[in-house]
Every structure is written in structure tokens, then in C-alpha cells.
Motif scaffolding. Structure first.
Motif, PDB file in Angstrom:
ATOM      1  N   SER A 194      18.754  -8.425   6.407  1.00 59.37           N
ATOM      2  CA  SER A 194      18.006  -9.332   5.518  1.00 59.37           C
ATOM      3  C   SER A 194      18.867  -9.634   4.298  1.00 59.37           C
ATOM      4  O   SER A 194      19.704  -8.827   3.880  1.00 59.37           O
ATOM      5  CB  SER A 194      16.683  -8.707   5.083  1.00 59.37           C
ATOM      6  N   LEU A 195      18.659 -10.812   3.709  1.00 61.05           N
ATOM      7  CA  LEU A 195      19.491 -11.269   2.605  1.00 61.05           C
ATOM      8  C   LEU A 195      18.662 -12.106   1.653  1.00 61.05           C
ATOM      9  O   LEU A 195      17.813 -12.896   2.073  1.00 61.05           O
ATOM     10  CB  LEU A 195      20.662 -12.116   3.145  1.00 61.05           C
TER      11      LEU A 195
ATOM     12  N   ALA B  57      16.067 -14.429   3.711  1.00 56.60           N
ATOM     13  CA  ALA B  57      16.207 -14.627   5.153  1.00 56.60           C
ATOM     14  C   ALA B  57      16.357 -13.294   5.865  1.00 56.60           C
ATOM     15  O   ALA B  57      16.816 -12.308   5.274  1.00 56.60           O
ATOM     16  CB  ALA B  57      17.424 -15.514   5.449  1.00 56.60           C
ATOM     17  N   ASN B  58      15.969 -13.276   7.138  1.00 61.51           N
ATOM     18  CA  ASN B  58      16.250 -12.121   7.982  1.00 61.51           C
ATOM     19  C   ASN B  58      16.407 -12.565   9.433  1.00 61.51           C
ATOM     20  O   ASN B  58      15.933 -13.633   9.832  1.00 61.51           O
ATOM     21  CB  ASN B  58      15.179 -11.027   7.841  1.00 61.51           C
ATOM     22  N   GLN B  59      17.133 -11.749  10.181  1.00 60.89           N
ATOM     23  CA  GLN B  59      17.292 -11.919  11.625  1.00 60.89           C
ATOM     24  C   GLN B  59      16.979 -10.579  12.272  1.00 60.89           C
ATOM     25  O   GLN B  59      17.598  -9.564  11.949  1.00 60.89           O
ATOM     26  CB  GLN B  59      18.714 -12.344  11.974  1.00 60.89           C
TER      27      GLN B  59
ATOM     28  N   TYR C 143      14.228 -15.881  10.390  1.00 58.93           N
ATOM     29  CA  TYR C 143      13.253 -16.417   9.441  1.00 58.93           C
ATOM     30  C   TYR C 143      13.928 -16.626   8.095  1.00 58.93           C
ATOM     31  O   TYR C 143      14.709 -15.772   7.633  1.00 58.93           O
ATOM     32  CB  TYR C 143      12.069 -15.467   9.270  1.00 58.93           C
ATOM     33  N   THR C 144      13.638 -17.739   7.441  1.00 56.70           N
ATOM     34  CA  THR C 144      14.106 -17.960   6.081  1.00 56.70           C
ATOM     35  C   THR C 144      13.057 -18.722   5.285  1.00 56.70           C
ATOM     36  O   THR C 144      12.307 -19.542   5.835  1.00 56.70           O
ATOM     37  CB  THR C 144      15.447 -18.710   6.036  1.00 56.70           C
ATOM     38  N   GLN C 145      13.001 -18.429   3.993  1.00 56.17           N
ATOM     39  CA  GLN C 145      12.156 -19.170   3.060  1.00 56.17           C
ATOM     40  C   GLN C 145      13.036 -19.632   1.906  1.00 56.17           C
ATOM     41  O   GLN C 145      13.708 -18.831   1.255  1.00 56.17           O
ATOM     42  CB  GLN C 145      11.018 -18.311   2.526  1.00 56.17           C
ATOM     43  N   ILE C 146      13.022 -20.928   1.663  1.00 56.61           N
ATOM     44  CA  ILE C 146      13.765 -21.531   0.553  1.00 56.61           C
ATOM     45  C   ILE C 146      12.739 -21.905  -0.509  1.00 56.61           C
ATOM     46  O   ILE C 146      11.704 -22.505  -0.189  1.00 56.61           O
ATOM     47  CB  ILE C 146      14.540 -22.773   1.029  1.00 56.61           C
ATOM     48  N   PHE C 147      12.994 -21.552  -1.768  1.00 56.89           N
ATOM     49  CA  PHE C 147      11.965 -21.757  -2.787  1.00 56.89           C
ATOM     50  C   PHE C 147      12.551 -22.251  -4.111  1.00 56.89           C
ATOM     51  O   PHE C 147      13.703 -21.979  -4.454  1.00 56.89           O
ATOM     52  CB  PHE C 147      11.195 -20.452  -3.030  1.00 56.89           C
ATOM     53  N   LEU C 148      11.724 -22.995  -4.829  1.00 60.19           N
ATOM     54  CA  LEU C 148      12.016 -23.447  -6.195  1.00 60.19           C
ATOM     55  C   LEU C 148      10.711 -23.372  -6.973  1.00 60.19           C
ATOM     56  O   LEU C 148       9.702 -23.923  -6.537  1.00 60.19           O
ATOM     57  CB  LEU C 148      12.573 -24.870  -6.208  1.00 60.19           C
TER      58      LEU C 148
ATOM     59  N   GLU D 295       9.506 -22.885   4.813  1.00 62.92           N
ATOM     60  CA  GLU D 295       9.698 -21.735   5.694  1.00 62.92           C
ATOM     61  C   GLU D 295      10.180 -22.214   7.053  1.00 62.92           C
ATOM     62  O   GLU D 295       9.638 -23.167   7.617  1.00 62.92           O
ATOM     63  CB  GLU D 295       8.397 -20.958   5.842  1.00 62.92           C
ATOM     64  N   ILE D 296      11.209 -21.548   7.560  1.00 63.05           N
ATOM     65  CA  ILE D 296      11.792 -21.886   8.854  1.00 63.05           C
ATOM     66  C   ILE D 296      11.752 -20.641   9.736  1.00 63.05           C
ATOM     67  O   ILE D 296      12.258 -19.583   9.349  1.00 63.05           O
ATOM     68  CB  ILE D 296      13.244 -22.379   8.719  1.00 63.05           C
ATOM     69  N   THR D 297      11.139 -20.759  10.900  1.00 57.41           N
ATOM     70  CA  THR D 297      11.112 -19.667  11.873  1.00 57.41           C
ATOM     71  C   THR D 297      11.747 -20.162  13.166  1.00 57.41           C
ATOM     72  O   THR D 297      11.269 -21.131  13.761  1.00 57.41           O
ATOM     73  CB  THR D 297       9.668 -19.202  12.148  1.00 57.41           C
TER      74      THR D 297
END
Length: 269
Positions: free
Chosen positions: A152-153, A168-170, A187-192, A207-209
Motif C-alpha cells: 500500500s502507498l 493505493a493498494n494491490q 484499488y486507488t483513491q485520488i482526493f482533493l 475511486e478506481i477498483t
């Protein structure tokens, strides 16, 4: 309809309670600082978010899925310059017409546990560590029956009132029921997020899965609004947002969804 009524009641409660709280409390920098910390997934802050999600029009039977994610975040100080931030997600699911017409499943889904090693930084904030999939599902249709692990990052930049970044994580499965499909998911979530002195905040996230095993992708985008307030002596954050699907296979993509979050906050002294 019952799930929708409960969800709408939660939103009405949030809106009315937030208006009362804004009248009762004067704006202050401390509220904004707390909102900024809550926007930082690796902040040294104990919180227990309860995330309510409801999605409609899923799959060929127009299924409905209501999920409560219990998501405690607990930090540990390892050294003066390094924290370990542990994040737990335990989903409780109530779904209808997902696995077939006139079907109903209710219970726990699989848990996700993430541990971020996060060096202290005033500029670019980052954390890295393992993510674990734990088969806690109480119904076979609600879980994978697999144990999983992967990296995870988190990378983000935060200034006063502005937070932008991604998490994000794989995860790959490595053990479990041999008769079930392997788990291989990104999975990743990009946020502002922009916060104000009152503790209110507005933002947008995506959110991208990506399910590599099933070769399916789901992408949602969510504008959101939130606020810091108090219930007695308990500090809390509320947030509401639509869940707008923009990419997804018809078997997994809902027509639309809503999310309401209440987070119990325990600032460390």
C-alpha cells in the motif's frame, strides 16, 4: 426502501445537526487544523469513521447494496520521526437482488487491514506498508474466503486548508478456499479537499477498483461536503457525497449511489 429511508434520515440528521453546531460554535483555527488532519490518511490522529454507502441499480436484476464500513484509524509512534498508522475496514453488508432475482444476503464482508510506515514531513507526505485481506465474511456471497496481502502507498501534499494526493493498494490472495477464485485487485483513491476556519470542507475524490482476476474496472467520482462539530465533549466530523459511476461493467456498475460518513475523533495530546 427501508435502507433508503435510513440513509435519508442520516443525511437529514447531519444537515440539521451541522447547522445547529455552526450557530453554537465560533469559527477557530483548531477546527480547520483538525479538518486538515482528517484529510491526511497518515496523520497522528485516532479516529473511528462510520461510512454508510448505498448503491442502486446493480447488475441485471437492478440490485440494491447497503454497506456500513467501520474504519478505525490508530497511530503508533515508533520514533520521533516515524509513525505507524494502522487502518482497519470491516464492512457490514445488506444486499438484495445482487446474486439473483429475489435474493437477500446480510452479514460481514471481508476485512482489510493496512499498516503505513509514515516519516514525519512538512512538505510531501508519504506512507508505505503492507495491506492484508482477512476472510471475515459470514456469507459465502459476501466474501472471497481468501487471505491476501500486498503493498500500500500514500503520497500527498498538504498546506493550510488544502490537501491533495492519492492512496493505493494491490492485494493478491495466497491462501484460503481452493475452490474459490483467486483474489487479485488494485484499488486507488485520488482526493482533493479544501477546508475552512470553521472546520467545514469541500472536495472531490475518485475511486478506481481494478479486478485483474475478473477483468473488470469500476471508477466513481464523488464531490463532497463535510464539517467538524461536537456532540457534548465528543468531536465529530460529518460528510455527505454522491457516488457517481463513470466507468464499469454492467454486472458491477450501479446506476447511482450515496455516501454519508460520521467520524468520531480523538485528538492526541
Amino acid at each position: 426502501m427501508k435502507n433508503l429511508k435510513l440513509f435519508c434520515t442520516a443525511i437529514v440528521f447531519f444537515l440539521s445537526f451541522n447547522l445547529c453546531a455552526q450557530e453554537a460554535e465560533k469559527p477557530g483555527n483548531s477546527a480547520q487544523e483538525l479538518a486538515d488532519k482528517l484529510a491526511n490518511p497518515v496523520a497522528s490522529l485516532i479516529s473511528v469513521p462510520i461510512q454508510n454507502n448505498i448503491n442502486y441499480g446493480i447488475g441485471p436484476y437492478n440490485g440494491v447494496k447497503y454497506t456500513i464500513n467501520i474504519q478505525p484509524v490508530i497511530p503508533f509512534k515508533l520514533t520521533d520521526n516515524l509513525n505507524l498508522i494502522t487502518r482497519y475496514i470491516l464492512p457490514v453488508v445488506d444486499q438484495r437482488n445482487i446474486t439473483g432475482l429475489n435474493t437477500h444476503e446480510f452479514g460481514l464482508s471481508d476485512a482489510t487491514v493496512t499498516a503505513f510506515f509514515a516519516p514525519k514531513s512538512n512538505k510531501i507526505i508519504y506512507g508505505i506498508g503492507p495491506a492484508f485481506l482477512v476472510p471475515t465474511a459470514t456469507e459465502k456471497f459476501l466474501g472471497t474466503e481468501k487471505f491476501g496481502v500486498g503493498p500500500s502507498l500514500l503520497i500527498m501534499h498538504q498546506g493550510k486548508g488544502l490537501s491533495v494526493g492519492f492512496i493505493a493498494n494491490q492485494i493478491w490472495s495466497f491462501a484460503g478456499n481452493a475452490d474459490r477464485a483467486d483474489f487479485n485487485q488494485f484499488y486507488t483513491q485520488i482526493f482533493l479537499t479544501h477546508s475552512y476556519k470553521s472546520g467545514a470542507s469541500i472536495g472531490i475524490s475518485s475511486e478506481i477498483t481494478q479486478n485483474w482476476q475478473g477483468n473488470t474496472t469500476l471508477i466513481t467520482i464523488s464531490p463532497n461536503v463535510g464539517a467538524i462539530t461536537k456532540l457534548g465533549s465528543q468531536t465529530m466530523q460529518f460528510a455527505v457525497m454522491p457516488l457517481i459511476p463513470i466507468v464499469g461493467h454492467s454486472s458491477i456498475r450501479p446506476d447511482w449511489g450515496l455516501r454519508a460518513v460520521v467520524a468520531f475523533v480523538f485528538p492526541q495530546k
